[in-house]
Motif scaffolding. Structure first.
Motif, PDB file in Angstrom:
ATOM      1  N   ASP A 172      31.316  63.220 -17.486  1.00 45.67           N
ATOM      2  CA  ASP A 172      30.253  63.473 -18.473  1.00 45.67           C
ATOM      3  C   ASP A 172      29.409  64.710 -18.134  1.00 45.67           C
ATOM      4  O   ASP A 172      28.318  64.867 -18.675  1.00 45.67           O
ATOM      5  N   HIS A 215      33.792  59.278 -29.008  1.00 38.65           N
ATOM      6  CA  HIS A 215      32.552  59.455 -28.240  1.00 38.65           C
ATOM      7  C   HIS A 215      31.351  59.123 -29.117  1.00 38.65           C
ATOM      8  O   HIS A 215      31.287  59.532 -30.267  1.00 38.65           O
ATOM      9  N   HIS A 256      36.477  63.557 -19.312  1.00 38.54           N
ATOM     10  CA  HIS A 256      35.228  63.429 -20.075  1.00 38.54           C
ATOM     11  C   HIS A 256      34.240  64.458 -19.535  1.00 38.54           C
ATOM     12  O   HIS A 256      33.473  64.184 -18.613  1.00 38.54           O
ATOM     13  N   HIS A 261      33.123  55.942 -22.056  1.00 41.57           N
ATOM     14  CA  HIS A 261      32.330  54.935 -21.332  1.00 41.57           C
ATOM     15  C   HIS A 261      33.079  53.607 -21.232  1.00 41.57           C
ATOM     16  O   HIS A 261      32.535  52.537 -21.526  1.00 41.57           O
ATOM     17  N   HIS A 300      31.999  68.050 -20.945  1.00 43.50           N
ATOM     18  CA  HIS A 300      31.671  68.774 -22.175  1.00 43.50           C
ATOM     19  C   HIS A 300      31.247  70.213 -21.926  1.00 43.50           C
ATOM     20  O   HIS A 300      30.838  70.580 -20.828  1.00 43.50           O
TER      21      HIS A 300
HETATM   22 ZN    ZN Z   1      30.023  62.501 -22.981  1.00 40.03          ZN
END
Ligand code: ZN
Ligand code: URA
Length: 382
Positions: free
Chosen positions: A328, A199, A12, A256, A14
């Protein structure tokens, strides 16, 4: 980097590649990137909850220096490949499966979406190729494009060497992920062994947060609660619509740790068997696959939940072989220490794995990397 037998994988994580940044810089409504007087870095403004503060500051005096700017600064962490590698190295991450961040191409005009997706996915593919073995990616689909362009995009991304799936928001073609029109897309993804990384982006309607939220509560409510509820609702709708039975080969990784699904699956089950309408329609009978079964058969969860309490619920619901570590990045940078150093948003997630599964255990190592390597075929180079 860690030893050859134990790999840490971040599934996860980006990036907003330069072409996407340029796209956002040309826009006047969210999502957009805008410069503000007195601020060193331009700001990325993407969340519906940020639109209100953007309107306010724009209606005052756009050139006035303000200490309360909407969105977040666009640092090198958003689009620089060398920065991503530095971040990986400084957190002992061997492999990252990168994805375009929200809101993907949800806002792109139908006639442009196919080409935009193609070039963004190629950009991701090229980034992966510059550091072989360290980066793979989840591609982006042109969801606003005509159906044939959308299906052609699945064919395109499956041919890209480092692509292992697609990142998907919850809006689908505009009517959510329980839309029957999406079933052919799900079939195409499943047939090509492309895992969906689901997501959130839209959260819940801003009225839910009350009149004080914008001024006083920062982004806490939409990010901490709106995002996970959005994911929970999207998957519950897919389940109730029978999507998992219609496409049994479909595989999803939920961001999450599944929102609140591990916690609420029992309540969903109870509501189903006590629902007169579903019982009368024969949709609550004994042959039905329960949401618990779907969680163990078709769903994987990331481990981005920041506490062993939530992580244990996720493990109980889906199984320790279905959890995968994530960070994240570039979201949630440290605000009081050097961004080039350690990020506590990362160490909290690694710590949660250690606390839930023990130090240097097989299960802990599986969650930190082994599961992702197996599930996403990261040992294969095509
Ligand atoms: Zn994310
Ligand atoms: N994490 C994300 O992936 N997106 C956001 O907008 C905020 C946090």
């Amino acid at each position: 980097m860690s030893s050859s037998t134990y790999r840490v994988v971040d599934i996860h994580t980006h990036m907003y590649p330069p072409a996407y940044v340029q796209l956002l810089e040309t826009r006047n409504s969210i999502p957009l990137i805008r410069k503000f007087a007195g601020a060193k870095e331009p700001r990325l403004i993407i969340l519906p909850a940020e639109a209100e503060s953007l309107d306010k500051i724009t209606s005052e005096d756009p050139d006035k220096t303000s200490s309360h700017l909407p969105g977040r600064p666009v640092t090198t962490h958003y689009s620089s490949l060398s920065q991503k590698i530095h971040f990986m190295d400084s957190h002992q991450i061997d492999i990252s499966v990168i994805s375009l961040a929200n809101p993907w191409l949800d806002f792109v005009a139908s006639e442009d979406a196919g080409e935009t997706a193609k070039s963004i996915n190629q950009e991701f593919s090229d980034m992966c190729a510059t550091v072989p073995g360290r980066l793979f990616f989840f591609a982006t689909l042109p969801l606003t494009a005509p159906p044939e362009t959308l299906l052609a995009a699945v064919g395109h991304v499956r041919s890209l060497k480092y692509c292992r799936g697609v990142i998907l928001g919850t809006s689908g073609l505009g009517k959510g992920l329980d839309d029957p029109a999406l079933v052919p897309v799900f079939h195409a993804l499943a047939a090509n062994k492309l895992t969906i990384f689901l997501h959130p982006h839209y959260g819940l309607p801003s009225e839910v947060w009350g009149p004080r939220a914008t001024e006083e509560y920062g982004h806490v409510l939409p990010l901490a609660l709106g995002f996970p509820m959005e994911t929970t609702i999207a998957v519950a709708r897919m389940y109730l619509a029978g999507v998992f039975d219609q496409v049994p080969e479909l595989r999803l990784i939920l961001a999450h740790s599944g929102g609140t699904l591990p916690f609420l699956a029992g309540r969903i089950e109870s509501c189903i068997v006590h629902d007169g309408h579903l019982v009368r329609e024969g949709k609550a009978g004994s042959g039905r696959r329960t949401i618990w079964q779907v969680l163990r058969e078709q769903i994987y969860l990331d481990a981005v939940v920041y506490s062993e309490v939530g992580l244990k619920a996720a493990i109980d619901a889906s199984g320790v072989d279905r959890l995968m570590f994530g960070t994240d990045h570039p979201f949630f940078p440290p605000l009081n220490s050097d961004e080039q150093g350690e990020w506590e948003s990362v160490t909290w997630n690694a710590e949660a794995v250690r606390k839930a599964l023990g130090d240097a255990t097989d299960c802990g190592r599986a969650v930190m990397g082994g599961n992702a390597i197996e599930v996403l075929r990261l040992h294969e180079d095509s």
